[in-house]
Design a protein around this motif. Sequence first.
Motif, PDB file in Angstrom:
ATOM      1  N   LEU A 269       0.841  -1.190   0.000  1.00  0.00           N
ATOM      2  CA  LEU A 269       0.000   0.000   0.000  1.00  0.00           C
ATOM      3  C   LEU A 269       0.881   1.247   0.000  1.00  0.00           C
ATOM      4  CD1 LEU A 269      -2.812   1.360   0.332  1.00  0.00           C
ATOM      5  CD2 LEU A 269      -2.470   1.195   2.809  1.00  0.00           C
ATOM      6  N   ASP A 270       0.678   2.131  -0.968  1.00  0.00           N
ATOM      7  CA  ASP A 270       1.401   3.399  -1.031  1.00  0.00           C
ATOM      8  C   ASP A 270       0.552   4.488  -0.375  1.00  0.00           C
ATOM      9  OD1 ASP A 270       3.511   2.269  -2.353  1.00  0.00           O
ATOM     10  OD2 ASP A 270       2.814   2.826  -4.350  1.00  0.00           O
ATOM     11  N   ILE A 271       1.134   5.197   0.598  1.00  0.00           N
ATOM     12  CA  ILE A 271       0.417   6.273   1.286  1.00  0.00           C
ATOM     13  C   ILE A 271       1.196   7.580   1.120  1.00  0.00           C
ATOM     14  CG2 ILE A 271      -0.253   7.190   3.533  1.00  0.00           C
ATOM     15  CD1 ILE A 271      -1.114   4.552   4.399  1.00  0.00           C
ATOM     16  N   PRO A 272       0.569   8.611   0.536  1.00  0.00           N
ATOM     17  CA  PRO A 272       1.248   9.903   0.388  1.00  0.00           C
ATOM     18  C   PRO A 272       1.231  10.679   1.706  1.00  0.00           C
ATOM     19  CG  PRO A 272      -0.943  10.006  -0.577  1.00  0.00           C
ATOM     20  CD  PRO A 272      -0.748   8.597  -0.123  1.00  0.00           C
ATOM     21  N   GLN A 302      12.149   9.049   5.382  1.00  0.00           N
ATOM     22  CA  GLN A 302      12.575   9.345   4.023  1.00  0.00           C
ATOM     23  C   GLN A 302      11.542   8.866   3.000  1.00  0.00           C
ATOM     24  OE1 GLN A 302      15.612  11.104   3.443  1.00  0.00           O
ATOM     25  NE2 GLN A 302      15.272  11.314   5.650  1.00  0.00           N
ATOM     26  N   HIS A 303      11.580   9.491   1.857  1.00  0.00           N
ATOM     27  CA  HIS A 303      10.695   9.109   0.750  1.00  0.00           C
ATOM     28  C   HIS A 303      10.933   7.651   0.348  1.00  0.00           C
ATOM     29  CE1 HIS A 303       8.338   9.644  -2.941  1.00  0.00           C
ATOM     30  NE2 HIS A 303       9.297   8.979  -3.548  1.00  0.00           N
ATOM     31  N   ILE A 331       6.577  10.902  -0.123  1.00  0.00           N
ATOM     32  CA  ILE A 331       6.491  12.323   0.204  1.00  0.00           C
ATOM     33  C   ILE A 331       5.997  13.078  -1.035  1.00  0.00           C
ATOM     34  CG2 ILE A 331       7.758  14.365   0.953  1.00  0.00           C
ATOM     35  CD1 ILE A 331       9.728  12.464   2.345  1.00  0.00           C
ATOM     36  N   GLU A 332       4.853  13.716  -0.892  1.00  0.00           N
ATOM     37  CA  GLU A 332       4.249  14.433  -2.022  1.00  0.00           C
ATOM     38  C   GLU A 332       4.708  15.888  -2.018  1.00  0.00           C
ATOM     39  OE1 GLU A 332      -0.127  15.148  -4.095  1.00  0.00           O
ATOM     40  OE2 GLU A 332       0.009  14.438  -2.027  1.00  0.00           O
ATOM     41  N   ILE A 333       5.295  16.334  -3.123  1.00  0.00           N
ATOM     42  CA  ILE A 333       5.764  17.708  -3.274  1.00  0.00           C
ATOM     43  C   ILE A 333       4.687  18.519  -3.983  1.00  0.00           C
ATOM     44  CG2 ILE A 333       7.576  19.203  -4.180  1.00  0.00           C
ATOM     45  CD1 ILE A 333       8.509  17.191  -2.052  1.00  0.00           C
TER      46      ILE A 333
END
Length: 386
Positions: A269-272, A302-303, A331-333
């Motif tokens: 699962l990817d979570i921003p 870390q990302h 990490i969403e920029i």
Amino acid sequence: MEKRDYYEVLGLKKGATAEEIKKAFRKKAMQYHPDRNPGDKEAEENFKEVNEAYEILSDPQKKDRYDRFGHAGVDLNQGFGGGFGGFEDIFGDIFGSFTGGFGGGRRRNGPRKGADIQTRVSITFEEAAFGTKRDIRITRSEDCPECGGTGAEKGTERTTCPHCNGTGQINKVSNTPFGQFTNVTTCPNCGGRGTIVTNPCKKCGGKGKVRKDVVINVDIPAGVDNDSVISLRGQGEPGQNGGPSGDVYVIVQVKPHKVFKRNGADLVLDIPITYPQAVLGAELVIPTLTDKISYKVPAGTQHGTTFRLKGKGIKVVNSGRYGDLYVRVLIEIPKRINAEQKKLLQQLEATYTSGEHEQKKKFMDWFKKDIREDSGEKDKKDSRDK
């Protein structure tokens, strides 16, 4: 044609594990499936060959006999079925089934297993994880309800075939350099049954079978994956001459999930998260397939960092074990920021020293060192040129 080695058919080596056999079967079954190869007779034959190989190698007892004795160990018509079955097959193409000199030959119209049927069923990601039931519809031959499978009109019976006198075989004696042989072939008049229909049933035309749509309830276990194959023994086409019915193979297709990805029994699962959350740490709410749990992301994350939540994956088929859930934080920029945010970021940037960004410092140290070394080599070369 001589049968190929079952391991070769599935692309395996002898001694393959049950899981390797299952995985190879799925791959080959998908490759040669009739739906993917419409009208391709070679693919159809390969598909049947793959099914036959899997039927033997997926059964521990049959696999053990095959590993020790080859095809003869699992074919009742060969050496383990009595008589001279194996020897007879060597000469069958030349002399047919024979009786001369060997005390009686083998009938080629013996019991034969019915054909297998393949079908597909589509289920959701959640249904694959927790198990479900499905009604599938197949079309197969069944005994005619009017004649009860005899092929004869109601009130009449099948009669003895006059060509073979009820044996189902035609014998022809041949004199050869090897001696006298009796060539035994299936009676063309009755097809080897020994009886014929003089008054055919009007519903089935004397065949004794009719095509019928049948609905079968399939129990799909928790943990099945895409392209899993569920076998329904004895639900396929009926056998011939008293042979067993074929099987139904249900190929499971699992629809993808919107956020979860699957790797065997494990979930990914990817979570921003935002930049401040990564720097300062944050309490995140992590969704699973059954509930939501709270998880503390430490400061300085870390990302791409991945966290493991044990036992929050998918159940392993036919067991009490579960896979794990791997949560990857990204990490969403922001693509756009306002003037105030830009000013704050510039002020933050101005406060940084070399200690905050270790990776950047290591890169710059390497970069500067590389430039110095290149400059030194150039200065030495210029001196030598002079």
